[in-house]
Design a protein around this motif. Structure first.
Motif, PDB file in Angstrom:
ATOM      1  N   LEU A  45       0.836  -1.202   0.000  1.00 20.58           N
ATOM      2  CA  LEU A  45       0.000   0.000   0.000  1.00 20.58           C
ATOM      3  C   LEU A  45       0.871   1.253   0.000  1.00 20.58           C
ATOM      4  O   LEU A  45       0.579   2.239  -0.690  1.00 20.58           O
ATOM      5  CB  LEU A  45      -0.918  -0.011   1.221  1.00 20.58           C
ATOM      6  CG  LEU A  45      -1.921   1.132   1.376  1.00 20.58           C
ATOM      7  CD1 LEU A  45      -2.843   1.214   0.174  1.00 20.58           C
ATOM      8  CD2 LEU A  45      -2.733   0.955   2.653  1.00 20.58           C
ATOM      9  N   GLY A  46       1.964   1.223   0.746  1.00 20.57           N
ATOM     10  CA  GLY A  46       2.883   2.356   0.787  1.00 20.57           C
ATOM     11  C   GLY A  46       3.527   2.623  -0.554  1.00 20.57           C
ATOM     12  O   GLY A  46       3.644   3.781  -0.989  1.00 20.57           O
ATOM     13  N   VAL A  47       3.956   1.566  -1.247  1.00 16.10           N
ATOM     14  CA  VAL A  47       4.574   1.740  -2.562  1.00 16.10           C
ATOM     15  C   VAL A  47       3.566   2.318  -3.549  1.00 16.10           C
ATOM     16  O   VAL A  47       3.880   3.233  -4.326  1.00 16.10           O
ATOM     17  CB  VAL A  47       5.136   0.405  -3.076  1.00 16.10           C
ATOM     18  CG1 VAL A  47       5.646   0.556  -4.518  1.00 16.10           C
ATOM     19  CG2 VAL A  47       6.264  -0.085  -2.174  1.00 16.10           C
ATOM     20  N   GLY A  48       2.338   1.804  -3.506  1.00 17.83           N
ATOM     21  CA  GLY A  48       1.303   2.353  -4.374  1.00 17.83           C
ATOM     22  C   GLY A  48       1.030   3.814  -4.079  1.00 17.83           C
ATOM     23  O   GLY A  48       0.865   4.635  -4.992  1.00 17.83           O
ATOM     24  N   ALA A  49       0.995   4.154  -2.791  1.00 14.57           N
ATOM     25  CA  ALA A  49       0.765   5.539  -2.394  1.00 14.57           C
ATOM     26  C   ALA A  49       1.895   6.441  -2.902  1.00 14.57           C
ATOM     27  O   ALA A  49       1.660   7.572  -3.340  1.00 14.57           O
ATOM     28  CB  ALA A  49       0.653   5.641  -0.877  1.00 14.57           C
ATOM     29  N   HIS A  50       3.124   5.948  -2.840  1.00  6.33           N
ATOM     30  CA  HIS A  50       4.271   6.725  -3.346  1.00  6.33           C
ATOM     31  C   HIS A  50       4.114   7.044  -4.825  1.00  6.33           C
ATOM     32  O   HIS A  50       4.282   8.189  -5.256  1.00  6.33           O
ATOM     33  CB  HIS A  50       5.546   5.927  -3.105  1.00  6.33           C
ATOM     34  CG  HIS A  50       6.738   6.436  -3.856  1.00  6.33           C
ATOM     35  ND1 HIS A  50       7.134   7.756  -3.834  1.00  6.33           N
ATOM     36  CD2 HIS A  50       7.629   5.790  -4.668  1.00  6.33           C
ATOM     37  CE1 HIS A  50       8.214   7.917  -4.576  1.00  6.33           C
ATOM     38  NE2 HIS A  50       8.520   6.742  -5.101  1.00  6.33           N
ATOM     39  N   LEU A  51       3.770   6.039  -5.607  1.00  8.51           N
ATOM     40  CA  LEU A  51       3.639   6.240  -7.050  1.00  8.51           C
ATOM     41  C   LEU A  51       2.549   7.265  -7.367  1.00  8.51           C
ATOM     42  O   LEU A  51       2.718   8.131  -8.227  1.00  8.51           O
ATOM     43  CB  LEU A  51       3.329   4.911  -7.732  1.00  8.51           C
ATOM     44  CG  LEU A  51       4.436   3.848  -7.669  1.00  8.51           C
ATOM     45  CD1 LEU A  51       3.941   2.524  -8.210  1.00  8.51           C
ATOM     46  CD2 LEU A  51       5.670   4.307  -8.436  1.00  8.51           C
ATOM     47  N   LEU A  52       1.432   7.180  -6.652  1.00  8.95           N
ATOM     48  CA  LEU A  52       0.323   8.101  -6.904  1.00  8.95           C
ATOM     49  C   LEU A  52       0.631   9.501  -6.391  1.00  8.95           C
ATOM     50  O   LEU A  52       0.253  10.500  -7.007  1.00  8.95           O
ATOM     51  CB  LEU A  52      -0.946   7.571  -6.235  1.00  8.95           C
ATOM     52  CG  LEU A  52      -1.452   6.218  -6.740  1.00  8.95           C
ATOM     53  CD1 LEU A  52      -2.640   5.768  -5.923  1.00  8.95           C
ATOM     54  CD2 LEU A  52      -1.810   6.291  -8.210  1.00  8.95           C
ATOM     55  N   ASN A  53       1.331   9.576  -5.249  1.00  8.31           N
ATOM     56  CA  ASN A  53       1.609  10.864  -4.626  1.00  8.31           C
ATOM     57  C   ASN A  53       2.563  11.713  -5.467  1.00  8.31           C
ATOM     58  O   ASN A  53       2.463  12.943  -5.508  1.00  8.31           O
ATOM     59  CB  ASN A  53       2.200  10.638  -3.229  1.00  8.31           C
ATOM     60  CG  ASN A  53       2.334  11.912  -2.438  1.00  8.31           C
ATOM     61  OD1 ASN A  53       1.382  12.671  -2.297  1.00  8.31           O
ATOM     62  ND2 ASN A  53       3.511  12.159  -1.896  1.00  8.31           N
ATOM     63  N   VAL A  54       3.498  11.062  -6.152  1.00 11.82           N
ATOM     64  CA  VAL A  54       4.501  11.782  -6.932  1.00 11.82           C
ATOM     65  C   VAL A  54       3.942  12.260  -8.267  1.00 11.82           C
ATOM     66  O   VAL A  54       4.441  13.233  -8.842  1.00 11.82           O
ATOM     67  CB  VAL A  54       5.734  10.875  -7.149  1.00 11.82           C
ATOM     68  CG1 VAL A  54       6.702  11.482  -8.151  1.00 11.82           C
ATOM     69  CG2 VAL A  54       6.445  10.643  -5.823  1.00 11.82           C
TER      70      VAL A  54
END
Length: 276
Positions: free
Chosen positions: A176-185
């Motif tokens: 979930l954290g990795v997915g959030a990183h991709l979307l946040n950037v």
């Protein structure tokens, strides 16, 4: 720096308060803090321990948000970021540094008050966020701090109760954290490229970010469903929702892929909480 600041004026109290909130990246900070509170509820922590844990997470998130804008101040001024209060002069670096230092001290004290083992795990999570700010964001390992922080958060919550997190909590949290990183950037790609930041999302490129994020978030959903083993009806509904959103991420146009990927992330967060 604005003309007003260069002439010796300082932002008023209300403006400074708004600037502090914006510089703390309030949206992500609140989202992570709420997730921690929901995990604590799912774990069955007593009210006093829950308050300590939530306060520790909030303090850590504030320190990460403020340090991010302090580290990026030069870049944000170079790219003319009107949404960054430090870059526009809406809040002074001295005030943000002071608040950031206070948040770090509060985070250490509150984290360790949840238990030594639990506190150390949470401090590793916060350190991962700082490592991202201090340089990892510009490398292909930009995903790693998010994986450590989100996965470690679930371990922190369980250890605060003297318990061991089920295997799928940190696995789902990390994905979930990795997915959030991709979307946040995604919204900052152009500004990042202009100032030499080249993390994993920049290597992937704008077209690939949402599909890759969807794949990672679908994997998080699979881990949650496998570990939690909810009722068949719940499993079917969650699986259909996630797969439908994943198709939208790959095939939709405009902002709809981004919105669909966020939808998968919300389903994953719900499974992470209710599946315990």
């Amino acid at each position: 720096m604005t003309a007003e600041l260069s002439q010796g004026h300082r932002p008023g109290g209300t403006a400074a308060a708004r600037g502090l909130v914006a510089a703390a990246h309030a949206g992500p900070a609140v989202a992570v803090t709420v997730l921690a509170a929901l995990l604590a509820l799912a774990q069955g922590l007593d009210p006093g321990r829950t308050v300590l844990l939530v306060a520790a997470v909030l303090a850590g998130q504030l320190s990460i948000g403020w340090s991010n804008d302090l580290v990026d101040l030069g870049r944000d001024r170079t790219t003319g970021r009107a949404d960054k209060p430090l870059a526009t002069g809406a809040v002074s670096p001295t005030l943000v540094r002071g608040c950031c230092g206070a948040a770090v001290l509060a985070c250490v004290a509150l984290s360790l008050a949840c238990g030594t083992a639990a506190g150390l795990v949470h401090l590793v999570c916060v350190a991962a966020g700082w490592a991202y700010n201090l340089g990892l964001k510009a490398t292909v390992l930009s995903w790693l701090p998010y994986a450590v922080a989100f996965g470690g958060l679930t371990v922190f919550v369980a250890l605060a109760d003297g318990d061991r997190a089920p295997w799928w909590w940190p696995v789902c949290g990390a994905l979930l954290g990795v997915g959030a990183h991709l979307l946040n950037v995604l919204p900052d790609l152009d500004d990042d490229a202009a100032t030499g930041v080249r993390g994993l999302p920049h290597v992937l490129g704008r077209r690939r970010i949402a599909p890759v994020a969807a794949a990672v978030l679908v994997a998080a959903s699979a881990a949650a469903l496998l570990g939690a083993a909810p009722a068949p009806a719940v499993t079917a509904v969650a699986a259909l929702a996630v797969l439908g959103l994943a198709v939208a991420v790959v095939t939709a146009a405009g902002r709809r892929p981004f919105v669909a990927a966020v939808g998968i992330a919300l389903v994953d967060a719900a499974l992470l909480v209710v599946g315990r």
